[in-house]
Design a protein around this motif. Structure first.
Motif, PDB file in Angstrom:
ATOM      1  N   PRO A   1      13.713   7.353   4.036  1.00  0.00           N
ATOM      2  CA  PRO A   1      13.949   6.116   4.799  1.00  0.00           C
ATOM      3  C   PRO A   1      13.059   4.959   4.352  1.00  0.00           C
ATOM      4  O   PRO A   1      13.476   3.796   4.398  1.00  0.00           O
ATOM      5  CB  PRO A   1      13.650   6.533   6.249  1.00  0.00           C
ATOM      6  CG  PRO A   1      12.904   7.819   6.163  1.00  0.00           C
ATOM      7  CD  PRO A   1      13.372   8.487   4.915  1.00  0.00           C
ATOM      8  N   ASP A   2      11.836   5.263   3.901  1.00  0.00           N
ATOM      9  CA  ASP A   2      10.958   4.202   3.417  1.00  0.00           C
ATOM     10  C   ASP A   2      11.456   3.628   2.095  1.00  0.00           C
ATOM     11  O   ASP A   2      11.221   2.452   1.797  1.00  0.00           O
ATOM     12  CB  ASP A   2       9.530   4.727   3.248  1.00  0.00           C
ATOM     13  CG  ASP A   2       8.836   4.954   4.578  1.00  0.00           C
ATOM     14  OD1 ASP A   2       9.143   4.225   5.539  1.00  0.00           O
ATOM     15  OD2 ASP A   2       7.986   5.861   4.672  1.00  0.00           O
ATOM     16  N   THR A   3      12.168   4.441   1.299  1.00  0.00           N
ATOM     17  CA  THR A   3      12.757   3.937   0.060  1.00  0.00           C
ATOM     18  C   THR A   3      13.775   2.851   0.370  1.00  0.00           C
ATOM     19  O   THR A   3      13.813   1.800  -0.286  1.00  0.00           O
ATOM     20  CB  THR A   3      13.435   5.080  -0.728  1.00  0.00           C
ATOM     21  OG1 THR A   3      12.469   6.066  -1.050  1.00  0.00           O
ATOM     22  CG2 THR A   3      14.067   4.556  -2.004  1.00  0.00           C
ATOM     23  N   VAL A   4      14.617   3.090   1.378  1.00  0.00           N
ATOM     24  CA  VAL A   4      15.635   2.110   1.769  1.00  0.00           C
ATOM     25  C   VAL A   4      14.968   0.835   2.278  1.00  0.00           C
ATOM     26  O   VAL A   4      15.372  -0.285   1.926  1.00  0.00           O
ATOM     27  CB  VAL A   4      16.562   2.694   2.850  1.00  0.00           C
ATOM     28  CG1 VAL A   4      17.598   1.666   3.278  1.00  0.00           C
ATOM     29  CG2 VAL A   4      17.251   3.952   2.334  1.00  0.00           C
TER      30      VAL A   4
ATOM     31  N   GLY B   1       0.822  -1.210   0.000  1.00  0.00           N
ATOM     32  CA  GLY B   1       0.000   0.000   0.000  1.00  0.00           C
ATOM     33  C   GLY B   1       0.853   1.255   0.000  1.00  0.00           C
ATOM     34  O   GLY B   1       0.516   2.249  -0.652  1.00  0.00           O
ATOM     35  N   LEU B   2       1.977   1.213   0.707  1.00  0.00           N
ATOM     36  CA  LEU B   2       2.895   2.349   0.743  1.00  0.00           C
ATOM     37  C   LEU B   2       3.506   2.589  -0.631  1.00  0.00           C
ATOM     38  O   LEU B   2       3.623   3.736  -1.081  1.00  0.00           O
ATOM     39  CB  LEU B   2       3.995   2.090   1.770  1.00  0.00           C
ATOM     40  CG  LEU B   2       4.998   3.219   2.036  1.00  0.00           C
ATOM     41  CD1 LEU B   2       4.299   4.440   2.609  1.00  0.00           C
ATOM     42  CD2 LEU B   2       6.088   2.746   2.981  1.00  0.00           C
TER      43      LEU B   2
ATOM     44  N   ALA C   1       4.810   5.447  -5.781  1.00  0.00           N
ATOM     45  CA  ALA C   1       5.805   4.568  -6.386  1.00  0.00           C
ATOM     46  C   ALA C   1       6.971   5.354  -6.963  1.00  0.00           C
ATOM     47  O   ALA C   1       8.121   4.904  -6.930  1.00  0.00           O
ATOM     48  CB  ALA C   1       5.157   3.707  -7.468  1.00  0.00           C
ATOM     49  N   ARG C   2       6.714   6.540  -7.484  1.00  0.00           N
ATOM     50  CA  ARG C   2       7.778   7.327  -8.110  1.00  0.00           C
ATOM     51  C   ARG C   2       8.894   7.646  -7.103  1.00  0.00           C
ATOM     52  O   ARG C   2      10.073   7.623  -7.441  1.00  0.00           O
ATOM     53  CB  ARG C   2       7.198   8.624  -8.681  1.00  0.00           C
ATOM     54  CG  ARG C   2       8.215   9.490  -9.444  1.00  0.00           C
ATOM     55  CD  ARG C   2       7.546  10.756  -9.947  1.00  0.00           C
ATOM     56  NE  ARG C   2       6.513  10.463 -10.906  1.00  0.00           N
ATOM     57  CZ  ARG C   2       6.736  10.312 -12.223  1.00  0.00           C
ATOM     58  NH1 ARG C   2       7.965  10.430 -12.689  1.00  0.00           N
ATOM     59  NH2 ARG C   2       5.748  10.056 -13.030  1.00  0.00           N
ATOM     60  N   THR C   3       8.506   7.932  -5.873  1.00  0.00           N
ATOM     61  CA  THR C   3       9.494   8.253  -4.842  1.00  0.00           C
ATOM     62  C   THR C   3      10.201   7.003  -4.338  1.00  0.00           C
ATOM     63  O   THR C   3      11.431   6.961  -4.237  1.00  0.00           O
ATOM     64  CB  THR C   3       8.821   8.969  -3.654  1.00  0.00           C
ATOM     65  OG1 THR C   3       8.299  10.218  -4.110  1.00  0.00           O
ATOM     66  CG2 THR C   3       9.813   9.218  -2.537  1.00  0.00           C
ATOM     67  N   TYR C   4       9.419   5.970  -4.047  1.00  0.00           N
ATOM     68  CA  TYR C   4       9.962   4.811  -3.361  1.00  0.00           C
ATOM     69  C   TYR C   4      10.728   3.852  -4.273  1.00  0.00           C
ATOM     70  O   TYR C   4      11.577   3.096  -3.794  1.00  0.00           O
ATOM     71  CB  TYR C   4       8.849   4.048  -2.651  1.00  0.00           C
ATOM     72  CG  TYR C   4       8.151   4.882  -1.587  1.00  0.00           C
ATOM     73  CD1 TYR C   4       8.893   5.583  -0.646  1.00  0.00           C
ATOM     74  CD2 TYR C   4       6.768   4.956  -1.532  1.00  0.00           C
ATOM     75  CE1 TYR C   4       8.268   6.340   0.335  1.00  0.00           C
ATOM     76  CE2 TYR C   4       6.129   5.713  -0.557  1.00  0.00           C
ATOM     77  CZ  TYR C   4       6.883   6.398   0.371  1.00  0.00           C
ATOM     78  OH  TYR C   4       6.274   7.157   1.329  1.00  0.00           O
ATOM     79  N   LEU C   5      10.443   3.855  -5.562  1.00  0.00           N
ATOM     80  CA  LEU C   5      11.070   2.888  -6.464  1.00  0.00           C
ATOM     81  C   LEU C   5      12.209   3.486  -7.288  1.00  0.00           C
ATOM     82  O   LEU C   5      12.754   2.822  -8.164  1.00  0.00           O
ATOM     83  CB  LEU C   5      10.015   2.277  -7.401  1.00  0.00           C
ATOM     84  CG  LEU C   5       8.902   1.492  -6.707  1.00  0.00           C
ATOM     85  CD1 LEU C   5       7.940   0.905  -7.738  1.00  0.00           C
ATOM     86  CD2 LEU C   5       9.473   0.377  -5.824  1.00  0.00           C
ATOM     87  N   ARG C   6      12.590   4.728  -6.998  1.00  0.00           N
ATOM     88  CA  ARG C   6      13.674   5.372  -7.724  1.00  0.00           C
ATOM     89  C   ARG C   6      14.724   5.910  -6.754  1.00  0.00           C
ATOM     90  O   ARG C   6      14.767   7.109  -6.458  1.00  0.00           O
ATOM     91  CB  ARG C   6      13.144   6.524  -8.595  1.00  0.00           C
ATOM     92  CG  ARG C   6      12.308   6.067  -9.777  1.00  0.00           C
ATOM     93  CD  ARG C   6      11.952   7.261 -10.637  1.00  0.00           C
ATOM     94  NE  ARG C   6      11.185   6.871 -11.816  1.00  0.00           N
ATOM     95  CZ  ARG C   6      10.771   7.722 -12.759  1.00  0.00           C
ATOM     96  NH1 ARG C   6      11.054   9.023 -12.643  1.00  0.00           N
ATOM     97  NH2 ARG C   6      10.083   7.291 -13.800  1.00  0.00           N
TER      98      ARG C   6
END
Length: 291
Positions: free
Chosen positions: A178-181, A55-56, A61-66
């Motif tokens: 931090p959530d990206t990591v 859900g996050l 997705a643009r922020t977390y997957l790049r």
């Protein structure tokens, strides 16, 4: 949680809850580890963990997957994979209270690695803490008096990796959310665990699949709980409270697995805990006195 409680009280509750979540994970791995390979358990843990945070990802997705530093991000995830594998392999060899007590040496190893990698000076307080931590570990392991098994070396591997990886995380904190990591840790672990588990694959029963799903959700919950502990309390308080994990691990090991640690685990764990708390206090005082 009651907002009228002090930050220190909330921090303590979060740390104790984290200790419970980790200890239950190790107990579950010990329960199914003879029938399901550790690599398969790590794979399903990551897979169910991905479900828990999907859900996050969908939200942004643009922020977390790049990631801005993909190489370092992938390295961080690969080290997390190795640490988890060693942690779970240790759980198949040692009582969970023994693993917990030996894991207390992490701040000691971190001081050594900081000196080697970051060229930090090993001051008198660090020398004392490192020596005392090694003495505590020797009390638990008692080399020459009891037969060493692979579990001891697996725990040492976990401690070394988990002492090194925060350096990578610190570097990533300058450029990454931090959530990206956290998300990329899971995305990195899934293929690594998938490939390695292929060579040890057994078709899990519905019961085993359920336990592995629970392990995955427990780890996601632990990460979220621990992050809130650091939000509510100073690092010194969090480090000191981490040592509540030994009685928690001992109690859960007894209730779930019928294990209870011997006197040397308590003595050695106490020596290591005292050394690490002393080191943290000294480092905090030095940091506070800097201009």
């Amino acid at each position: 949680m009651n907002r009228n409680w002090s930050n220190s009280t909330q921090c303590g509750i979060f740390v104790i809850l984290s200790g419970c979540l980790i200890s239950v994970q190790l107990a579950l791995v010990r329960l199914i580890g003879d029938d399901v390979s550790v690599f398969e358990i790590v794979f399903f843990r990551a897979l169910f963990g991905l479900v828990a945070i999907s859900g996050l990802i969908a939200k942004d997705a643009r922020t977390y997957l790049r990631p801005n530093r993909p190489g370092l991000t992938l390295l961080c995830g690969a080290l997390a994979f190795l640490a988890t594998v060693f942690f779970y392999l240790a759980a198949t060899e040692l009582p969970i209270a023994d693993i917990t007590a030996m894991h207390f040496t992490r701040p000691i190893f971190a001081a050594v690695l900081a000196a080697l990698i970051l060229r930090e000076v090993i001051r008198g307080s660090r020398v004392v803490a490192i020596f005392a931590g090694l003495v505590g570990a020797a009390i638990i392991i008692r080399p020459g008096l009891i037969e060493l098994n692979n579990g001891v070396f697996y725990v040492i591997g976990v401690v070394v990796i988990q002492s090194w990886n925060p350096i990578n995380r610190k570097l990533l904190s300058r450029s990454e959310n931090p959530d990206t990591v956290a998300i990329w840790n899971v995305l990195t672990v899934i293929p690594l665990a998938g490939v390695t588990s292929y060579f040890f694959w057994t078709v899990p029963t519905h019961g085993q699949l359920g336990w592995m799903a629970l392990i995955g959700f427990l780890e996601v919950a632990n990460q979220r709980v621990l992050s809130r502990a650091y939000m509510k309390g100073d690092a010194l308080l969090v480090v000191a409270l981490h040592y509540t994990r030994l009685p928690i691990a001992a109690l859960l090991g007894f209730l779930i697995l019928g294990e209870f640690p011997g006197i040397w685990v308590w003595i050695g764990g106490g020596v290591i805990a005292g050394a690490a708390i002393y080191l943290t206090i000294q480092e905090t005082n030095i940091g506070g006195n800097r201009p």
